[in-house]
Design a protein around this motif. Structure first.
Motif, PDB file in Angstrom:
ATOM      1  N   GLY A 120       0.929  -1.148  -0.104  1.00 33.37           N
ATOM      2  CA  GLY A 120       0.084  -0.002   0.042  1.00 33.37           C
ATOM      3  C   GLY A 120       0.913   1.116  -0.027  1.00 33.37           C
ATOM      4  N   GLU A 121       1.865   1.314   0.828  1.00 32.34           N
ATOM      5  CA  GLU A 121       2.813   2.380   0.892  1.00 32.34           C
ATOM      6  C   GLU A 121       3.453   2.603  -0.299  1.00 32.34           C
ATOM      7  OE1 GLU A 121       6.386   4.430   3.558  1.00 32.34           O
ATOM      8  OE2 GLU A 121       5.818   2.461   3.840  1.00 32.34           O
ATOM      9  N   ALA A 122       3.976   1.545  -1.056  1.00 29.52           N
ATOM     10  CA  ALA A 122       4.554   1.443  -2.439  1.00 29.52           C
ATOM     11  C   ALA A 122       3.758   2.281  -3.338  1.00 29.52           C
ATOM     12  CB  ALA A 122       5.082   0.073  -2.822  1.00 29.52           C
ATOM     13  N   THR A 123       2.602   1.982  -3.467  1.00 26.68           N
ATOM     14  CA  THR A 123       1.603   2.592  -4.634  1.00 26.68           C
ATOM     15  C   THR A 123       1.417   3.951  -4.103  1.00 26.68           C
ATOM     16  OG1 THR A 123       0.671   0.342  -4.585  1.00 26.68           O
ATOM     17  CG2 THR A 123      -0.354   2.358  -5.656  1.00 26.68           C
ATOM     18  N   ARG A 166      -3.784  -4.498  -1.411  1.00 29.24           N
ATOM     19  CA  ARG A 166      -3.265  -3.483  -0.723  1.00 29.24           C
ATOM     20  C   ARG A 166      -2.700  -2.366  -1.621  1.00 29.24           C
ATOM     21  NH1 ARG A 166       0.460  -6.974   3.588  1.00 29.24           N
ATOM     22  NH2 ARG A 166      -1.324  -7.477   5.009  1.00 29.24           N
ATOM     23  N   ARG A 167      -2.300  -2.692  -2.820  1.00 30.71           N
ATOM     24  CA  ARG A 167      -1.867  -1.696  -4.199  1.00 30.71           C
ATOM     25  C   ARG A 167      -2.960  -0.951  -4.363  1.00 30.71           C
ATOM     26  NH1 ARG A 167       1.277  -6.214  -6.932  1.00 30.71           N
ATOM     27  NH2 ARG A 167       3.152  -6.472  -5.607  1.00 30.71           N
ATOM     28  N   VAL A 168      -4.149  -1.605  -4.660  1.00 32.52           N
ATOM     29  CA  VAL A 168      -5.411  -1.066  -5.208  1.00 32.52           C
ATOM     30  C   VAL A 168      -5.872   0.217  -3.906  1.00 32.52           C
ATOM     31  CG1 VAL A 168      -7.856  -1.270  -5.577  1.00 32.52           C
ATOM     32  CG2 VAL A 168      -6.158  -2.719  -6.560  1.00 32.52           C
ATOM     33  N   ALA A 169      -5.819  -0.148  -2.620  1.00 30.13           N
ATOM     34  CA  ALA A 169      -6.237   0.515  -1.595  1.00 30.13           C
ATOM     35  C   ALA A 169      -5.277   1.627  -1.312  1.00 30.13           C
ATOM     36  CB  ALA A 169      -6.455  -0.358  -0.328  1.00 30.13           C
ATOM     37  N   VAL A 182      -4.719   8.934 -19.704  1.00 30.46           N
ATOM     38  CA  VAL A 182      -3.750   9.052 -18.583  1.00 30.46           C
ATOM     39  C   VAL A 182      -2.176   9.361 -19.128  1.00 30.46           C
ATOM     40  CG1 VAL A 182      -4.920   7.165 -17.337  1.00 30.46           C
ATOM     41  CG2 VAL A 182      -2.765   6.606 -18.579  1.00 30.46           C
ATOM     42  N   THR A 183      -1.405  10.074 -18.168  1.00 33.17           N
ATOM     43  CA  THR A 183      -0.062  10.420 -18.360  1.00 33.17           C
ATOM     44  C   THR A 183       0.717   9.999 -17.742  1.00 33.17           C
ATOM     45  OG1 THR A 183      -0.201  12.440 -16.901  1.00 33.17           O
ATOM     46  CG2 THR A 183      -0.964  12.826 -19.073  1.00 33.17           C
ATOM     47  N   GLY A 184       0.315   9.068 -16.379  1.00 31.83           N
ATOM     48  CA  GLY A 184       1.123   8.359 -15.869  1.00 31.83           C
ATOM     49  C   GLY A 184       0.492   7.012 -15.498  1.00 31.83           C
ATOM     50  N   ILE A 185       1.613   6.032 -15.380  1.00 32.81           N
ATOM     51  CA  ILE A 185       0.786   4.682 -14.926  1.00 32.81           C
ATOM     52  C   ILE A 185       1.824   4.160 -13.826  1.00 32.81           C
ATOM     53  CG2 ILE A 185       0.535   2.365 -15.679  1.00 32.81           C
ATOM     54  CD1 ILE A 185      -0.172   3.445 -18.557  1.00 32.81           C
ATOM     55  N   VAL A 186       1.168   3.801 -12.549  1.00 31.92           N
ATOM     56  CA  VAL A 186       1.711   2.934 -11.475  1.00 31.92           C
ATOM     57  C   VAL A 186       1.418   1.462 -11.950  1.00 31.92           C
ATOM     58  CG1 VAL A 186       1.761   2.338  -9.210  1.00 31.92           C
ATOM     59  CG2 VAL A 186       1.430   4.797 -10.011  1.00 31.92           C
ATOM     60  N   CYS A 187       2.494   0.763 -11.967  1.00 32.82           N
ATOM     61  CA  CYS A 187       2.487  -0.574 -12.225  1.00 32.82           C
ATOM     62  C   CYS A 187       2.571  -1.710 -11.125  1.00 32.82           C
ATOM     63  CB  CYS A 187       3.367  -1.260 -13.400  1.00 32.82           C
ATOM     64  SG  CYS A 187       3.044  -0.266 -14.847  1.00 32.82           S
ATOM     65  N   GLY A 188       1.964  -2.955 -11.013  1.00 38.77           N
ATOM     66  CA  GLY A 188       2.290  -3.872 -10.041  1.00 38.77           C
ATOM     67  C   GLY A 188       3.287  -4.658  -9.963  1.00 38.77           C
ATOM     68  N   SER A 189       4.234  -4.661 -11.148  1.00 40.37           N
ATOM     69  CA  SER A 189       5.392  -5.317 -11.240  1.00 40.37           C
ATOM     70  C   SER A 189       6.536  -4.680 -12.294  1.00 40.37           C
ATOM     71  CB  SER A 189       5.206  -6.836 -11.493  1.00 40.37           C
ATOM     72  OG  SER A 189       4.574  -6.928 -12.902  1.00 40.37           O
ATOM     73  N   ASP A 190       7.495  -4.847 -12.194  1.00 43.29           N
ATOM     74  CA  ASP A 190       8.587  -4.126 -13.393  1.00 43.29           C
ATOM     75  C   ASP A 190       8.204  -4.719 -14.844  1.00 43.29           C
ATOM     76  OD1 ASP A 190       9.762  -2.838 -11.433  1.00 43.29           O
ATOM     77  OD2 ASP A 190      11.372  -4.494 -11.354  1.00 43.29           O
ATOM     78  N   ILE A 198      -2.071  -0.289 -12.823  1.00 41.33           N
ATOM     79  CA  ILE A 198      -2.073  -1.674 -13.353  1.00 41.33           C
ATOM     80  C   ILE A 198      -1.834  -2.580 -12.568  1.00 41.33           C
ATOM     81  CG2 ILE A 198      -1.035  -2.909 -15.394  1.00 41.33           C
ATOM     82  CD1 ILE A 198      -0.817  -0.635 -17.054  1.00 41.33           C
ATOM     83  N   THR A 199      -2.260  -3.618 -12.027  1.00 45.00           N
ATOM     84  CA  THR A 199      -1.728  -4.731 -11.293  1.00 45.00           C
ATOM     85  C   THR A 199      -2.534  -6.119 -11.502  1.00 45.00           C
ATOM     86  OG1 THR A 199      -1.287  -5.235  -9.185  1.00 45.00           O
ATOM     87  CG2 THR A 199      -3.451  -4.127  -9.418  1.00 45.00           C
ATOM     88  N   GLY A 200      -2.346  -6.844 -10.619  1.00 43.18           N
ATOM     89  CA  GLY A 200      -2.766  -8.225 -11.031  1.00 43.18           C
ATOM     90  C   GLY A 200      -4.082  -8.581 -10.481  1.00 43.18           C
ATOM     91  N   PRO A 201      -4.487  -9.819 -10.674  1.00 46.53           N
ATOM     92  CA  PRO A 201      -6.159 -10.276 -10.068  1.00 46.53           C
ATOM     93  C   PRO A 201      -6.022  -9.800  -8.665  1.00 46.53           C
ATOM     94  CG  PRO A 201      -5.069 -11.948 -11.582  1.00 46.53           C
ATOM     95  CD  PRO A 201      -3.962 -10.933 -11.057  1.00 46.53           C
TER      96      PRO A 201
END
Length: 362
Positions: free
Chosen positions: A164-167, A196-199, A242-250, A185-188
């Motif tokens: 969560g903090e990472a996102t 936690r990332r979505v939150a 969108v102009t920026g994307i946060v991803c769930g993995s490299d 963008i992240t997984g199922p």
């Protein structure tokens, strides 16, 4: 043997008499001197006498989901090294699609009478999975430790990165660069780290940008982990401007960059991308990837120490140890583009004769 003694003594910078005492396992030699002689044996390619060979304290299973994602070999390397330093022999079990399952690996490990098992991003992270399998192991009793993915009903130590903090940190970085239209963008969503990332994303976008619930729903795309999943999800977000994307993995971030380039967009000129993990070689992609770094070494060492304590009868607290991520800024993020420079959502895209290929490490 005389020549060997002199070679070893020269390499270890000790006397031949000291070498003889060490090789015959006699007292009167300081521990650091004894180790210097044994190291000299290894460096010169001599086989240690049987009585000086370190006996394994037992086997420990290490179950990882795959090796295609470079973050999992990174975890495996540190865990195996730390286990070896504690006298244990690691047994690596790698899952592949259509191959041996986690449960089947566990049965194999039990047949080999392992002293404990480390699970990395296993079924414990899947809220749809039956966690009775882990409770049965603990009841045997068999010490287990879980990395990434907390399940409160399992009485075992957990080691996690603060997803969560990472996102939130990733969103804050993009907001500081002037981005307001930021996607995730992240997984199922059945996986605990994803939840936690979505939150964290929703909290950061609401607090820093003032996006309402309806707006948040269209900015989050759940997809398959990996390059292809990231590419498909990014294409949908790019249609929404969108102009920026946060991803769930490299790997998902690399897919997002590929999607942008297929539309003729530059990264980071027209789209900024933030990854997650800081996998090996991410500093050498084109562009070098800005990402959230998991503290792999610290997490792996903590997991092994907790397991070894359990094996030695010193039960570790059955709680979650949460490690803070670190923002690593490289070349895939930049100041947000002006409205004039940004392609309109759903509008025509510029075509280039041959978009530059993204360097994706194998």
């Amino acid at each position: 043997m005389r020549a060997r003694l002199s070679d070893i003594a020269l390499q270890a910078e000790v006397s031949e008499a000291t070498v003889s005492r060490v090789l015959n396992d006699r007292p009167g030699v300081a521990p650091e001197t004894r180790q210097a002689v044994l190291t000299a044996l290894d460096v010169l390619g001599y086989e240690r006498p049987a009585r000086l060979r370190k006996r394994s304290a037992g086997l420990v299973g290490l179950v990882v989901p795959e090796l295609d994602n470079p973050i999992f070999p990174a975890f495996a390397q540190v865990i195996e090294s730390t286990l070896a330093q504690s006298g244990f022999t690691p047994v690596l079990c790698t899952q592949t699609a259509g191959g041996v399952t986690e449960d089947e690996y566990v049965e194999m490990l039990l047949d080999r009478q392992v002293s404990g098992i480390v699970f990395v991003s296993g079924l414990h992270a899947d809220t749809a999975a039956n966690h009775d399998r882990y409770r049965a192991l603990i009841a045997r009793p068999l010490p287990v430790v879980m990395i990434n993915g907390y399940a409160p009903g399992i009485p075992a130590p957990f080691v996690s990165c603060d997803d969560g903090e990472a996102t939130e940190l990733a969103v804050a970085h993009l907001v500081a660069l002037g981005h307001r239209r930021i996607g995730l963008i992240t997984g199922p969503d059945r996986f605990v780290p994803v939840q936690r990332r979505v939150a964290g994303f929703r909290a950061a976008m609401s607090r820093l940008v003032g996006v309402d619930e309806a707006g948040l729903d269209e900015l989050a795309e759940l997809s398959l982990f990996g390059v292809e999943g990231g590419e498909a999800a990014a294409a949908r977000l790019l249609e929404r401007g969108v102009t920026g994307i946060v991803c769930g993995s490299d790997l998902m971030a690399l897919g997002a960059i590929r999607a942008a380039r297929q539309r003729g967009m530059s990264v980071p000129g027209e789209l900024s991308v933030v990854g997650y993990d800081d996998s090996p070689l991410m500093a050498f992609t084109d562009p070098p990837l800005t990402t959230m770094r998991q503290p792999v070494a610290a997490m792996a060492v903590a997991a092994v120490r907790a397991l070894v304590d359990e094996i030695n009868g010193h039960a570790a607290p059955n709680s979650e140890y949460v490690f803070r991520p670190e923002l690593v800024v490289r070349g895939s993020t930049a100041v947000a583009p002006t409205d004039a420079a940004r392609p309109a959502p759903g509008g025509p895209t510029r075509q280039r004769p041959a978009p530059p290929a993204l360097a994706v490490p194998a």
